[in-house]
Design a protein around this motif. Structure first.
Motif, PDB file in Angstrom:
ATOM      1  N   ALA A   9       0.832  -1.198   0.000  1.00  0.00           N
ATOM      2  CA  ALA A   9       0.000   0.000   0.000  1.00  0.00           C
ATOM      3  C   ALA A   9       0.868   1.249   0.000  1.00  0.00           C
ATOM      4  CB  ALA A   9      -0.910  -0.007   1.220  1.00  0.00           C
ATOM      5  N   ARG A  10       0.434   2.258  -0.739  1.00  0.00           N
ATOM      6  CA  ARG A  10       1.151   3.531  -0.783  1.00  0.00           C
ATOM      7  C   ARG A  10       0.230   4.702  -0.449  1.00  0.00           C
ATOM      8  NH1 ARG A  10       5.273   6.463  -3.652  1.00  0.00           N
ATOM      9  NH2 ARG A  10       5.163   8.528  -2.673  1.00  0.00           N
ATOM     10  N   PHE A  11      -1.035   4.644  -0.892  1.00  0.00           N
ATOM     11  CA  PHE A  11      -1.947   5.758  -0.691  1.00  0.00           C
ATOM     12  C   PHE A  11      -3.257   5.275  -0.071  1.00  0.00           C
ATOM     13  CE2 PHE A  11       0.722   6.956  -4.285  1.00  0.00           C
ATOM     14  CZ  PHE A  11       1.199   8.193  -3.870  1.00  0.00           C
ATOM     15  N   MET A 377      -7.060   0.625   7.406  1.00  0.00           N
ATOM     16  CA  MET A 377      -5.771   0.669   8.107  1.00  0.00           C
ATOM     17  C   MET A 377      -5.141  -0.713   8.177  1.00  0.00           C
ATOM     18  SD  MET A 377      -5.364   3.833   8.562  1.00  0.00           S
ATOM     19  CE  MET A 377      -6.642   4.646   7.584  1.00  0.00           C
ATOM     20  N   ASP A 378      -5.965  -1.755   8.399  1.00  0.00           N
ATOM     21  CA  ASP A 378      -5.439  -3.119   8.423  1.00  0.00           C
ATOM     22  C   ASP A 378      -4.788  -3.466   7.083  1.00  0.00           C
ATOM     23  OD1 ASP A 378      -6.345  -3.507  10.985  1.00  0.00           O
ATOM     24  OD2 ASP A 378      -8.129  -4.649  10.410  1.00  0.00           O
ATOM     25  N   ALA A 379      -5.448  -3.084   5.982  1.00  0.00           N
ATOM     26  CA  ALA A 379      -4.919  -3.388   4.664  1.00  0.00           C
ATOM     27  C   ALA A 379      -3.676  -2.578   4.340  1.00  0.00           C
ATOM     28  CB  ALA A 379      -5.992  -3.128   3.602  1.00  0.00           C
ATOM     29  N   ALA A 380      -3.640  -1.338   4.837  1.00  0.00           N
ATOM     30  CA  ALA A 380      -2.537  -0.430   4.493  1.00  0.00           C
ATOM     31  C   ALA A 380      -1.313  -0.619   5.368  1.00  0.00           C
ATOM     32  CB  ALA A 380      -3.009   1.014   4.568  1.00  0.00           C
ATOM     33  N   LEU A 381      -1.536  -0.844   6.673  1.00  0.00           N
ATOM     34  CA  LEU A 381      -0.425  -0.808   7.641  1.00  0.00           C
ATOM     35  C   LEU A 381      -0.403  -1.988   8.598  1.00  0.00           C
ATOM     36  CD1 LEU A 381      -0.793   2.992   8.311  1.00  0.00           C
ATOM     37  CD2 LEU A 381       1.262   1.935   7.354  1.00  0.00           C
ATOM     38  N   GLY A 382      -1.205  -2.992   8.348  1.00  0.00           N
ATOM     39  CA  GLY A 382      -1.210  -4.157   9.230  1.00  0.00           C
ATOM     40  C   GLY A 382      -2.290  -4.051  10.277  1.00  0.00           C
ATOM     41  N   GLU A 383      -2.723  -5.208  10.776  1.00  0.00           N
ATOM     42  CA  GLU A 383      -3.787  -5.239  11.758  1.00  0.00           C
ATOM     43  C   GLU A 383      -3.369  -4.589  13.065  1.00  0.00           C
ATOM     44  OE1 GLU A 383      -5.372  -9.086  12.310  1.00  0.00           O
ATOM     45  OE2 GLU A 383      -5.703  -9.465  10.179  1.00  0.00           O
ATOM     46  N   ALA A 384      -4.331  -4.008  13.750  1.00  0.00           N
ATOM     47  CA  ALA A 384      -4.076  -3.339  15.022  1.00  0.00           C
ATOM     48  C   ALA A 384      -3.451  -4.319  16.008  1.00  0.00           C
ATOM     49  CB  ALA A 384      -5.383  -2.795  15.604  1.00  0.00           C
ATOM     50  N   GLY A 385      -2.374  -3.863  16.621  1.00  0.00           N
ATOM     51  CA  GLY A 385      -1.681  -4.677  17.596  1.00  0.00           C
ATOM     52  C   GLY A 385      -0.726  -5.689  17.013  1.00  0.00           C
ATOM     53  N   ALA A 386      -0.677  -5.784  15.676  1.00  0.00           N
ATOM     54  CA  ALA A 386       0.213  -6.753  15.044  1.00  0.00           C
ATOM     55  C   ALA A 386       1.645  -6.270  15.066  1.00  0.00           C
ATOM     56  CB  ALA A 386      -0.242  -6.997  13.605  1.00  0.00           C
TER      57      ALA A 386
END
Length: 386
Positions: A9-11, A377-386
């Protein structure tokens, strides 16, 4: 809408369709409604600067971080020093030497002891305390110094220390960026881009005549006139709003900290979705929420859907209104654009809306704005807490 995970992901693109009733969210220098001619029709416009300020204020409140944009940083430091118990005249002198002591040129405000910088500084709120601490360290020198009265006067405070504070930044500045060419290495590339909002359909500017009654003369039975008369401009319509977050720029500003990037990007998305410029709020209270929010995570480039409304939306002849037609137009355009690009670049797409029918061109449906933002956000930067 096609979904692919072949590239990182970039944008994060955020698209909003929002109905705004009788209001003037953003006035020009004549107090008139701002407009733009697009698709050979006149539309109501809200400038990106206006909505971005509303976003920044909402964001600062929600994340608990404040940033200060001002030319009078010295006066702000002087006030804090007075609160710390400094004599007013000495605190004022310290503020003058703070403002005069950086690499930024300064001027003495006419008919005032205040010294202002020629360029606005943009610093974390905590920088005020840092500069006050610096003044505390050099209190003896400030007590022996003279007031700053003209641009040729020199500060007794160390320039490198003041400049170091002016280079400091927090999440707000890492996200929105900072332009400060006068201080070396103080500039920060903003990670967000915000478009001017415009209505999806033609609009007319309406003049609202008003008068104010004098309560005293009215109580005496004089109802023949008014104490004040005037008029103001307003309009109403369904707006298309667009913003994008450049994750590469954001991660660069944060030194690669993905957890911080997720927090800031999610905070910005919420602020962009729920904020509203506050002009004329006491007279119009136009506090609506978006009819539709579509979030697309992309790997290639940002993609605005403003062209979906180059041909102005027509109201429903039977029921009236532009909102439903605008939501449909956005979905159709998004699906067509995705097909034309061969599904290229889409990491994930989703939407949440008041709309009851399926909007297939916008990806996966979500029940709420928070769920939509979390999934992006999960798709762009990883799941919360991961």
């Amino acid at each position: 809408m096609t979904t692919t995970h072949s590239k990182p992901a970039r944008f994060i693109d955020i698209h909003v369709v929002q109905s705004v009733p009788f209001a003037n969210l953003n006035r020009d220098d004549n107090n008139s409604v701002k407009t733009v001619r697009y698709g050979d029709t006149d539309r109501t416009r809200v400038s990106s600067q206006s909505w971005k300020r509303a976003v920044r204020q909402y964001f600062q409140q929600s994340v608990g971080e404040q940033a200060l944009r001002t030319r009078r940083i010295g006066a702000r430091v002087a006030r804090l020093l007075e609160e710390r118990g400094w004599p007013a005249d000495l605190a004022q002198r310290a503020g003058q030497h703070i403002a005069a002591g950086s690499s930024i040129k300064f001027e003495v405000v006419k008919d005032s002891p205040t010294v202002s910088t020629n360029a606005m500084v943009y610093v974390p709120e905590s920088a005020v305390a840092d500069l006050a601490d610096l003044a505390d360290e050099h209190r003896e020198q400030l007590e022996a110094a003279k007031d700053i009265k003209k641009p040729a006067d020199k500060s007794v405070l160390p320039q490198d220390r003041i400049d170091a504070v002016l280079r400091s930044r927090n999440g707000v500045i890492n996200l929105f960026g900072r332009m400060l060419a006068e201080v070396d290495d103080a500039g920060v590339d903003g990670a967000v881009q915000v478009a001017h909002a415009l209505t999806t359909h033609p609009t007319d500017v309406e003049l609202d005549y008003f008068s104010a009654v004098d309560d005293v003369t009215s109580a005496w039975g004089d109802t023949a006139g008014s104490a004040h008369m005037g008029h103001a401009e307003f309009s109403a319509g369904v707006f298309y709003r667009y913003a994008t977050v450049d994750l590469a720029d954001l991660l660069r500003n944060l030194g690669g900290d993905k957890a911080a990037a997720r927090e800031l990007a999610a905070g910005f998305a919420e602020a962009f979705v729920l904020s509203l410029p506050q002009a004329k709020k006491t007279a119009t209270a136009p506090h609506t929420i978006p009819d539709l929010v579509h979030v697309s995570v992309r790997s290639d480039r940002p993609l605005s859907y403003a062209a979906a409304f180059e041909k102005p939306v027509r109201s429903d002849r039977e029921d009236g209104g532009y909102a439903a037609a605008s939501r449909t137009a956005l979905s159709r355009y998004a699906g067509a654009a995705d097909k034309l690009l061969g599904g290229r670049g889409v990491v994930r797409a989703g939407w949440a809306s008041l709309e009851e029918k399926d909007l297939a061109g916008l990806g996966a449906r979500h029940d709420s704005f928070p769920d939509l933002i979390d999934a992006a956000m999960d798709a762009a930067l990883g799941e919360a807490g991961a």
